[in-house]
Design an enzyme around this catalytic site. Sequence first.
Site, PDB file in Angstrom:
ATOM      1  N   HIS A  54       0.855  -1.184   0.000  1.00 28.11           N
ATOM      2  CA  HIS A  54       0.000   0.000   0.000  1.00 28.11           C
ATOM      3  C   HIS A  54       0.895   1.239   0.000  1.00 28.11           C
ATOM      4  O   HIS A  54       1.943   1.254   0.657  1.00 28.11           O
ATOM      5  CB  HIS A  54      -0.884   0.026   1.247  1.00 28.11           C
ATOM      6  CG  HIS A  54      -1.846  -1.102   1.340  1.00 28.11           C
ATOM      7  ND1 HIS A  54      -2.870  -1.110   2.259  1.00 28.11           N
ATOM      8  CD2 HIS A  54      -1.968  -2.259   0.640  1.00 28.11           C
ATOM      9  CE1 HIS A  54      -3.580  -2.209   2.132  1.00 28.11           C
ATOM     10  NE2 HIS A  54      -3.043  -2.933   1.159  1.00 28.11           N
ATOM     11  N   GLU A  56       0.559   4.114   1.485  1.00 28.00           N
ATOM     12  CA  GLU A  56       0.706   4.711   2.817  1.00 28.00           C
ATOM     13  C   GLU A  56       1.742   3.962   3.648  1.00 28.00           C
ATOM     14  O   GLU A  56       2.526   4.567   4.369  1.00 28.00           O
ATOM     15  CB  GLU A  56      -0.641   4.721   3.556  1.00 28.00           C
ATOM     16  CG  GLU A  56      -1.757   5.434   2.839  1.00 28.00           C
ATOM     17  CD  GLU A  56      -2.573   4.526   1.927  1.00 28.00           C
ATOM     18  OE1 GLU A  56      -3.689   4.931   1.561  1.00 28.00           O
ATOM     19  OE2 GLU A  56      -2.113   3.412   1.573  1.00 28.00           O
ATOM     20  N   CYS A  84      -5.975   2.221   5.637  1.00 26.20           N
ATOM     21  CA  CYS A  84      -6.531   1.034   6.278  1.00 26.20           C
ATOM     22  C   CYS A  84      -5.897   0.875   7.665  1.00 26.20           C
ATOM     23  O   CYS A  84      -4.916   1.556   7.991  1.00 26.20           O
ATOM     24  CB  CYS A  84      -6.274  -0.191   5.409  1.00 26.20           C
ATOM     25  SG  CYS A  84      -4.541  -0.747   5.407  1.00 26.20           S
TER      26      CYS A  84
END
Length: 140
Positions: A54, A56, A84
């Site tokens: 991901h 992030e 998330c």
Amino acid sequence: MPDDEQFLRRAIKLAGSAREDGNPPFGSLLVGPDGGVLVEARNSSITDADITAHPELKLARWAARELEAATAAATTMYTSCQPCPMCTGAIERSGLGRVVFALSTEQLATLKPPNGLPGVQLDGPALFEEARVPVDGYYV
């Protein structure tokens, strides 16, 4: 902040680029205390065959390795979607100061079908007295 929309638009462009490459459509960038972009990332979970790829999480890892604590605390992550739980944990541990996101988790849920994955059963806590031994005193 006056540049929030500009940086969110860049995160959205990165998300589009991730999708063009066959990955889930998520993108993020990290802006330093001076307002300059430090690093950008796109989701690459499909092309890297890595469910943790991901953007992030990539940025949080980068910040933890490359930035001093005071600098990290003065940064802002801009991301196309609310991070998330996995990414949120990494962001917290990396010491980043602020996250600005375009789509909320609730908004994202209206745009995609349920993932169809079975829920994970979590059982615990258990064996507190034994489990605390290696942890006790570490966070002092």
